[in-house]
Structure formats: C-alpha cells, structure tokens
Design a protein around this motif. Structure first.
Motif, PDB file in Angstrom:
ATOM      1  N   ARG A  64     -16.013  14.357 -15.547  1.00  0.00           N
ATOM      2  CA  ARG A  64     -15.586  13.089 -14.950  1.00  0.00           C
ATOM      3  C   ARG A  64     -14.057  13.033 -14.940  1.00  0.00           C
ATOM      4  O   ARG A  64     -13.413  13.195 -15.969  1.00  0.00           O
ATOM      5  N   SER A  65     -13.487  12.782 -13.774  1.00  0.00           N
ATOM      6  CA  SER A  65     -12.027  12.709 -13.648  1.00  0.00           C
ATOM      7  C   SER A  65     -11.502  11.477 -14.376  1.00  0.00           C
ATOM      8  O   SER A  65     -12.109  10.407 -14.327  1.00  0.00           O
ATOM      9  N   LEU A  66     -10.366  11.633 -15.039  1.00  0.00           N
ATOM     10  CA  LEU A  66      -9.669  10.462 -15.550  1.00  0.00           C
ATOM     11  C   LEU A  66      -8.962   9.765 -14.393  1.00  0.00           C
ATOM     12  O   LEU A  66      -8.397  10.430 -13.518  1.00  0.00           O
ATOM     13  N   ASN A  67      -8.982   8.450 -14.411  1.00  0.00           N
ATOM     14  CA  ASN A  67      -8.278   7.679 -13.399  1.00  0.00           C
ATOM     15  C   ASN A  67      -6.830   7.506 -13.847  1.00  0.00           C
ATOM     16  O   ASN A  67      -6.501   6.610 -14.620  1.00  0.00           O
ATOM     17  N   LEU A  68      -5.961   8.387 -13.360  1.00  0.00           N
ATOM     18  CA  LEU A  68      -4.552   8.370 -13.747  1.00  0.00           C
ATOM     19  C   LEU A  68      -3.664   8.053 -12.551  1.00  0.00           C
ATOM     20  O   LEU A  68      -2.550   8.574 -12.418  1.00  0.00           O
ATOM     21  N   CYS A  69      -4.159   7.196 -11.673  1.00  0.00           N
ATOM     22  CA  CYS A  69      -3.409   6.833 -10.469  1.00  0.00           C
ATOM     23  C   CYS A  69      -2.144   6.036 -10.793  1.00  0.00           C
ATOM     24  O   CYS A  69      -1.288   5.845  -9.929  1.00  0.00           O
ATOM     25  N   SER A  70      -2.021   5.560 -12.020  1.00  0.00           N
ATOM     26  CA  SER A  70      -0.835   4.801 -12.417  1.00  0.00           C
ATOM     27  C   SER A  70       0.363   5.695 -12.692  1.00  0.00           C
ATOM     28  O   SER A  70       1.469   5.207 -12.917  1.00  0.00           O
ATOM     29  N   GLY A  71       0.163   7.010 -12.704  1.00  0.00           N
ATOM     30  CA  GLY A  71       1.283   7.931 -12.873  1.00  0.00           C
ATOM     31  C   GLY A  71       1.398   8.561 -14.239  1.00  0.00           C
ATOM     32  O   GLY A  71       2.336   9.324 -14.497  1.00  0.00           O
ATOM     33  N   LEU A  72       0.457   8.272 -15.158  1.00  0.00           N
ATOM     34  CA  LEU A  72       0.506   8.872 -16.489  1.00  0.00           C
ATOM     35  C   LEU A  72       0.135  10.351 -16.416  1.00  0.00           C
ATOM     36  O   LEU A  72      -0.794  10.722 -15.713  1.00  0.00           O
ATOM     37  N   THR A  73       0.866  11.192 -17.145  1.00  0.00           N
ATOM     38  CA  THR A  73       0.610  12.622 -17.122  1.00  0.00           C
ATOM     39  C   THR A  73       0.732  13.211 -18.525  1.00  0.00           C
ATOM     40  O   THR A  73       1.191  12.556 -19.457  1.00  0.00           O
ATOM     41  N   SER A  74       0.348  14.476 -18.632  1.00  0.00           N
ATOM     42  CA  SER A  74       0.530  15.196 -19.892  1.00  0.00           C
ATOM     43  C   SER A  74       1.985  15.574 -20.094  1.00  0.00           C
ATOM     44  O   SER A  74       2.455  15.708 -21.234  1.00  0.00           O
ATOM     45  N   ASP A  75       2.738  15.751 -19.010  1.00  0.00           N
ATOM     46  CA  ASP A  75       4.126  16.196 -19.097  1.00  0.00           C
ATOM     47  C   ASP A  75       4.988  15.234 -19.897  1.00  0.00           C
ATOM     48  O   ASP A  75       5.839  15.647 -20.684  1.00  0.00           O
ATOM     49  N   ASN A  76       4.785  13.930 -19.676  1.00  0.00           N
ATOM     50  CA  ASN A  76       5.623  12.957 -20.365  1.00  0.00           C
ATOM     51  C   ASN A  76       4.981  12.430 -21.648  1.00  0.00           C
ATOM     52  O   ASN A  76       5.495  11.491 -22.263  1.00  0.00           O
ATOM     53  N   GLY A  77       3.847  13.027 -22.036  1.00  0.00           N
ATOM     54  CA  GLY A  77       3.212  12.644 -23.288  1.00  0.00           C
ATOM     55  C   GLY A  77       2.346  11.409 -23.222  1.00  0.00           C
ATOM     56  O   GLY A  77       1.777  10.996 -24.242  1.00  0.00           O
ATOM     57  N   GLN A 131       0.842  -1.192   0.000  1.00  0.00           N
ATOM     58  CA  GLN A 131       0.000   0.000   0.000  1.00  0.00           C
ATOM     59  C   GLN A 131       0.872   1.234   0.000  1.00  0.00           C
ATOM     60  O   GLN A 131       1.801   1.353   0.789  1.00  0.00           O
ATOM     61  N   GLU A 132       0.586   2.126  -0.937  1.00  0.00           N
ATOM     62  CA  GLU A 132       1.314   3.379  -1.000  1.00  0.00           C
ATOM     63  C   GLU A 132       0.577   4.431  -0.186  1.00  0.00           C
ATOM     64  O   GLU A 132      -0.640   4.393  -0.071  1.00  0.00           O
ATOM     65  N   PRO A 133       1.298   5.381   0.372  1.00  0.00           N
ATOM     66  CA  PRO A 133       0.649   6.407   1.191  1.00  0.00           C
ATOM     67  C   PRO A 133      -0.250   7.326   0.384  1.00  0.00           C
ATOM     68  O   PRO A 133      -1.098   7.995   0.927  1.00  0.00           O
ATOM     69  N   GLY A 134      -0.110   7.349  -0.942  1.00  0.00           N
ATOM     70  CA  GLY A 134      -0.971   8.190  -1.757  1.00  0.00           C
ATOM     71  C   GLY A 134      -0.237   8.741  -2.960  1.00  0.00           C
ATOM     72  O   GLY A 134       0.978   8.934  -2.943  1.00  0.00           O
ATOM     73  N   TYR A 135      -0.994   8.985  -4.008  1.00  0.00           N
ATOM     74  CA  TYR A 135      -0.457   9.600  -5.216  1.00  0.00           C
ATOM     75  C   TYR A 135      -1.448  10.689  -5.618  1.00  0.00           C
ATOM     76  O   TYR A 135      -2.661  10.513  -5.480  1.00  0.00           O
ATOM     77  N   PHE A 136      -0.943  11.805  -6.119  1.00  0.00           N
ATOM     78  CA  PHE A 136      -1.798  12.952  -6.391  1.00  0.00           C
ATOM     79  C   PHE A 136      -1.498  13.501  -7.788  1.00  0.00           C
ATOM     80  O   PHE A 136      -0.349  13.514  -8.231  1.00  0.00           O
ATOM     81  N   TYR A 137      -2.547  13.937  -8.469  1.00  0.00           N
ATOM     82  CA  TYR A 137      -2.338  14.599  -9.759  1.00  0.00           C
ATOM     83  C   TYR A 137      -3.353  15.724  -9.939  1.00  0.00           C
ATOM     84  O   TYR A 137      -4.466  15.680  -9.416  1.00  0.00           O
TER      85      TYR A 137
END
Length: 410
Positions: A123-136, A58-64
C-alpha cells in the motif's frame, strides 16, 4: 413632498404635531422590512454568482518515488518495489474558513508476483504533502502495509503484515528490508509508466503495470482485498484489573464481550484510560513502529507504538495462514466470524479480505446461527437479522487483556 421621495411621502404623517398612531407605526415597520428585502435583492443581483467556496487552488501535480524491498524467506528471493506516485492536489477553502484537501494519488497499491506463484501487495503511503526520506520527515524505519497472497491468481484474501512482530514471527513468509521515499517529477513518472507497460507480463490476477487504486464503489467484478480486519490486544494494568473483574460474567469465561450498550460504554471508558498512544496504521504514516516515530515534519517525537494484533476471519475463511476457504453460498444460513488468536501465535497479522459481498448478503437475512468466536470457541451470539453489525467492538480476556476491533480500508 412627493418630489423628494415617493416612499418618504407615503410614510410621512399628514399632521406633524400629532404622534403617529399604532396603525401608522405598524405600517411604518412593514415598509422598512420590505425596503430591506428589496435593497438586499438589488445588491445580490448586481454581483456575479459566488460559489460556496471562497478560494480554489490546483497544482499541476506532485510526484514521489517509492522504493521498498522484501525477501521471501523460503526461497531468499528479493522482491523490489520501485515506482512513482502521482498526486493531483486540490485545496478548497470554504466560507467558514475550513480547508478541504481533495488530494488524489495513484497508484494506491502495487502488486509483485514471486517466481514461485505467490504475490505481495504494497500500500502506497500518501505523501502528497511533500514529506520525504531525504529531509528526515519519513522515519528510516517506516513500515508500509504489505499483504502476502498464497496464490497470485487469487488476490481477494491475503495476510496483512501490520507490525514488526509479524515479520519476526515463525509464521512469516516475508522479511522486510526497508523503504525509502524521494521527490520525483512528471518526466520520471511518464518514463516509469512507459517502461512498466513495456515490461509487464500478465500473471494470475495482477491488476496491470500501474498498480490498483481501489475505486469507490468497486466494480461488480472486482476481485481484490478491500480491507484488513483485526483486533488489537492491550494488556490491562493492575490498577484497572478490579474494574474489569467487576464486569466479568459470573461463570468467569476466558473470553467475554459486553452484552449491553451500558457495559460497552463502561469498557470504552476504561479503554481510554489504558493508553492514548496506540492506533492502527494509516496511508499517511504507515504502520505503528517500535520506535514510536510517525511520518511528519522533523524533529520527530515518539508518540505512537504498536500493540499486539490478531486477524479477524469473516465467513467463508477458515484460516489466513495458510489460506483456507470454504465455498461461499448465498443460501447458507450461518454467519460465523472468528478471531484467530492461537494463544498469541498470530500476533502482528490481519486478515485482508473483500467482505462487502458477505456483508450485503447477510445484512437483511435472518439466519439460524450467528456467532462471534475466538479460536473456534463461541464468545457471543450475534443478531439474527444483522449479525455483521453486531460484531463486538471489545472482547475481554479474563481480567488480563482487552481486544479492540480495528480495520484498515484501502
């Protein structure tokens, strides 16, 4: 012999020169089986209890951070969404080596009111896996699902914008100005929550400063959309026209639906031959794009394109744009669902509703009139006892196109 081992003493034959009898062999087998059970039990008791899963992390949390902009066409008002989604990630690896992702993210949606009394839900996208716009990994033309409400006081029925065609339509109330997703952290999330709470002004049915998460099951007094219902329309290619023409009823109606499970299976097989690259939107990737790109690790390979999409109106809803409803009465004896096609004018939209109460109310009641229709014209008589379960999965327009039922839940 007893000094060596009491078990071996019992099973050892008294006459070594003689072969064991049938009875002795049976007894020997029984004892070995009992011994195996005893040893297995001793080993199990000697070890601590083991959970069903082999490992747990379990991770303490990820935020975007989510940023998305819309413009109200009639007033040129800019609606800005800027909020932070928190993820609490739990991955469990089971004994069969499968991995379950029990990620929880919040808020699943945010609602902004317009100055003239309407509202838009994102509706929020579920991007808890770490995908972002910054890295394309998130395409620059990503399209989150948005819902327009004619009245901020009623968030139970709205117009879903499912494709880029919806925004280009003359019926569109909104223009989409793009979205971006960036990595954030806990301190920024806490600052956003504090600022949102301080600046929040209650208007109509707004769910609060931190959005809405669509609990399952939803509370009895819940008054928000729960699903967006629609039909995708796929044109039939010339090489399959004859196959569909063979199934068409003899009176050659403009719209028709399969009348048996056998016919439905045949059409399902034909639909699989049309294309494998169309699919409804999802919280993980947003809505299908004209570019064909999806959310995922770069490099992107175009793989999923939008289709025509038309709203499905459940009982009590006469029109989705503008919203026109009839008073719902549990004593009504009609169940009518309408595909709002309008000759193609409604392309790109979906009817976002809370259909649960209507579904439950009709589930076991025998009613006098149950109809699936397109633009008010009857296409199929539905089941007398469970009409909601009898809404067709496929509807064919002559031998020109096939409509495929589609929905997106929150």
């Amino acid at each position: 012999m007893m000094a060596k081992n009491s078990i071996s003493a019992v099973i050892e034959p008294s006459d070594r020169s003689a072969s064991p009898s049938k009875a002795e062999m049976q007894f020997f087998s029984i004892v070995l089986a009992l011994l195996s059970v005893v040893l297995s039990t001793v080993v199990a008791l000697a070890q601590p209890d083991r959970p069903m899963s082999q490992s747990y992390s379990q991770e303490p949390g990820y935020f975007y951070r989510v940023q998305a902009n819309f413009e109200v066409k009639a007033t040129r008002e800019l609606l800005q969404f800027d909020y932070i989604v928190a993820c609490n990630v739990r991955l469990t690896r089971w004994r069969d080596s499968s991995l379950s992702d029990d990620t929880i993210y919040s808020p699943k949606s945010m609602v902004v009111a317009t100055s003239s009394g309407e509202a838009v839900m994102l509706r929020s996208l579920n991007l808890c896996s770490g995908l972002t716009s910054d890295n394309g990994d998130v395409p620059h033309d990503v399209l989150p699902l948005a819902i327009w409400f004619d009245d901020v006081s009623d968030l139970s029925v709205g117009v879903g914008y499912l494709t880029e065609d919806a925004y280009a339509s003359r019926l569109s109330k909104l223009a989409f100005r793009g979205a971006r997703f960036e990595r954030s952290d806990r301190s920024a999330w806490e600052a956003w929550r504090k600022k949102s709470a301080q600046e929040y002004i209650q208007r109509g049915a707004l769910p609060g400063p931190w959005g809405y998460d669509f609990p399952n099951p939803a509370p009895e007094n819940d008054a928000y959309v729960q699903t967006c219902e629609a039909f995708q329309r796929i044109k039939i290619p010339s090489d399959l026209t004859v196959r569909f023409r063979e199934l068409r009823p003899k009176d050659r109606p403009k719209f028709w639906a399969p009348t048996s499970r056998t016919e439905e299976n045949v059409i399902e097989g034909l639909v699989r031959m049309l294309s494998r690259s169309f699919a409804p939107g999802s919280p993980n990737s947003g809505q299908p794009l004209r570019s064909g790109r999806v959310v995922g690790a770069t490099p992107h390979v175009a793989s999923r394109w939008p289709t025509e999409v038309y709203p499905l109106l459940w009982p009590g809803l006469l029109s989705i744009t503008p919203v026109k409803k009839t008073p719902y009465d549990d004593r009504e004896d009609r169940f009518v669902v309408n595909l709002d096609f309008r000759g193609g004018e409604m392309n790109g939209f979906a009817a976002c509703q809370d259909v649960r109460k209507r579904y439950i109310a009709r589930k076991k009641r025998v009613v006098s009139e149950n109809i699936f229709q397109i633009d008010g014209v009857s296409v199929k008589a539905l089941s007398q006892t469970t009409p909601a379960l009898d809404i067709p999965a496929y509807v064919i327009e002559g031998d020109e196109a096939v409509f495929i039922r589609s929905s997106q839940a929150f």
